[in-house]
Enzyme design. Structure first.
Site: not given
Length: 450
Positions: A71, A77, A80, A159, A285, A314, A335, A380, A407
């Site tokens: 990249c 940037c 990443c 990108c 997602q 959640y 939620e 989650d 996550c």
């Protein structure tokens, strides 16, 4: 180590936030941008809670794992972190980080199912928020923030983690803005018109949605830009062009008023044979193919649920609950965000699911109001993890299984420890790479009553 001192360290490990970690005087030093195996000169800065952090002054010795980044924006940037590592080494780093955090919390005697590759390593993102601004030389730019900087923008027109249609939309919009001499928003003065370009794609369904976000400081009709989009040779089907008005000073896309310039204000995505309506502002997602791997793992860990009641906590827009509902007796989702619950109900109806109920409210409060008892609880939570009160209530329900989707490896390991202390055993853990070339990793854990 004193603040401002320059020290030489070898990066011996990576942490869960993508920092390289070296040791100086026997103490850990977190190095932003450091790569496993590098030898670097680092300027010491004091981090939070007295933990030392530093920035690289010079790379003395390259890492044996380092490769040339494909990249052209990498390094400048902020999108990443691992473009200069082979994909196999990225996976190994993420796996090692997860296992180390679990070991630190004393989680053992479980089956680790490894880390699953993202089905797509490049071009996997289904949503991007591009910022109008200026680069470090003061030239107009449309793209992502420069690494570690709040005001500078990098023109990310090459990108490689986004679909080619995103790059095409970015270039068309940028050139149009220059041609029309439309003022770009300045976050320092809060003056200007163009703020963001948000592009979403239904990766599985091939639909494209473009959203132009501006202030109200100027009146402009985008009719000719809409025609440019409509005549563009997108590989996807353009289903909508939107104009969002946002005068808030915060650096976020906030909808104060929405106009549909063309088509509709949503797209339809498909996951595991189910349809999901995604609006311009819905959470979904950002790797559709990777999301299918997460939800397939949840189904696998749950087993036969044909006679089971499942709590989806959640639940956001209800994706996990909706994926489980065709197989289960009943699903109850909770939620906090009312708009997300509205989307969950809408998506349940879209799929003809009458056994999925979604409730708006705080998880820790709503759990105490529900009379039904779950056989399986799926959690989650946000990155911070499960609310302690909610965790206590989950345990008090005595579900036979708890499936934890996360996550954040740190809060995941911490919460698994809390569940273990309250009588549950960790049976399986699987890592899934949803975001290649970044430090992020998704986790699914299975706990059963001891």
């Amino acid at each position: 180590m004193a603040k401002g001192e320059i020290v030489t360290v070898k990066i011996e490990e990576m942490d869960f936030k993508g920092y390289g970690v070296g040791y100086c005087e026997g103490k850990p030093l977190k190095v932003r941008g450091g790569i496993l195996g590098q030898r670097v000169a680092v300027r010491v800065k004091k981090g939070k809670k007295g933990r030392a952090e530093g920035e690289i002054v010079e790379v003395i010795e390259r890492s044996p794992f380092e490769v040339e980044s494909p990249c052209p924006h990498f390094g400048e940037c902020g999108g990443c972190t691992y473009q200069n590592l082979s994909y196999e080494n990225q996976l190994k780093i993420k796996k090692d980080v997860v296992l180390k955090l679990l070991e630190k919390e004393g989680i053992k005697d479980f089956e680790f199912l490894g880390i699953e590759r993202s089905p797509k390593v490049y071009g996997y993102r289904n949503k991007m928020e591009y910022t109008f601004g200026t680069d470090r030389e003061g030239k107009k730019a449309l793209g992502l923030h420069r690494k570690g900087k709040f005001y500078d923008v990098v023109m990310t027109d090459k990108c490689n983690i986004v679909d080619e249609d995103f790059t095409k939309a970015l270039s068309l919009t940028f050139n149009y803005a220059l041609e029309k001499n439309l003022p770009f928003y300045d976050k320092k003065t809060h003056e200007g018109y163009l703020r963001y370009l948000v592009v979403r794609k239904a990766s599985k369904n091939g639909e494209l949605l473009i959203n132009i976000v501006t202030t109200t400081q100027l009146k402009h009709k985008f009719d000719d830009l809409v025609e440019l989009y409509r005549s563009a040779n997108f590989s996807s089907t353009l289903v909508g062009v939107l104009h969002t008005y946002n005068d808030s000073w915060s650096d976020a896309v906030i909808c104060e008023k929405l106009e549909v310039l063309y088509g509709r204000d949503y797209l339809i995505e498909e996951l595991l044979g189910l349809k999901f309506k995604i609006s311009a502002f819905s959470f979904f997602q950002t790797n559709s193919y990777g999301a299918e791997r997460i939800y397939s793992t949840v189904r696998e860990f749950a087993g036969d649920v044909s006679n089971k009641t499942i709590f989806d906590l959640y639940c956001g827009t209800g994706t996990i609950g909706i994926v489980m509902a065709p197989l289960a007796r009943k699903v109850i989702g909770i939620e906090l965000v009312e708009e997300a619950v509205f989307s969950a109900k809408e998506n349940a109806a879209l799929n003809g699911l009458e056994n999925a109920v979604f409730i708006a409210g705080d998880v820790s409060k709503k759990l105490r109001e529900i009379k039904e008892k779950p056989d399986i609880v799926v959690v989650d939570p946000p990155r911070s993890g499960v609310n302690p009160k909610a965790l206590e209530d989950i345990v008090n329900f005595e579900p036979e299984k708890i499936i934890y989707v996360s996550c954040n490896p740190e809060s995941f390991a911490r919460d698994l420890r809390l569940f273990v202390d309250k009588g549950y055993a960790v049976k399986k853990v699987k890592a899934i790479d949803m975001f290649p070339h970044t430090y992020h990793v998704e986790l699914v854990g299975l706990l059963e009553k001891s």
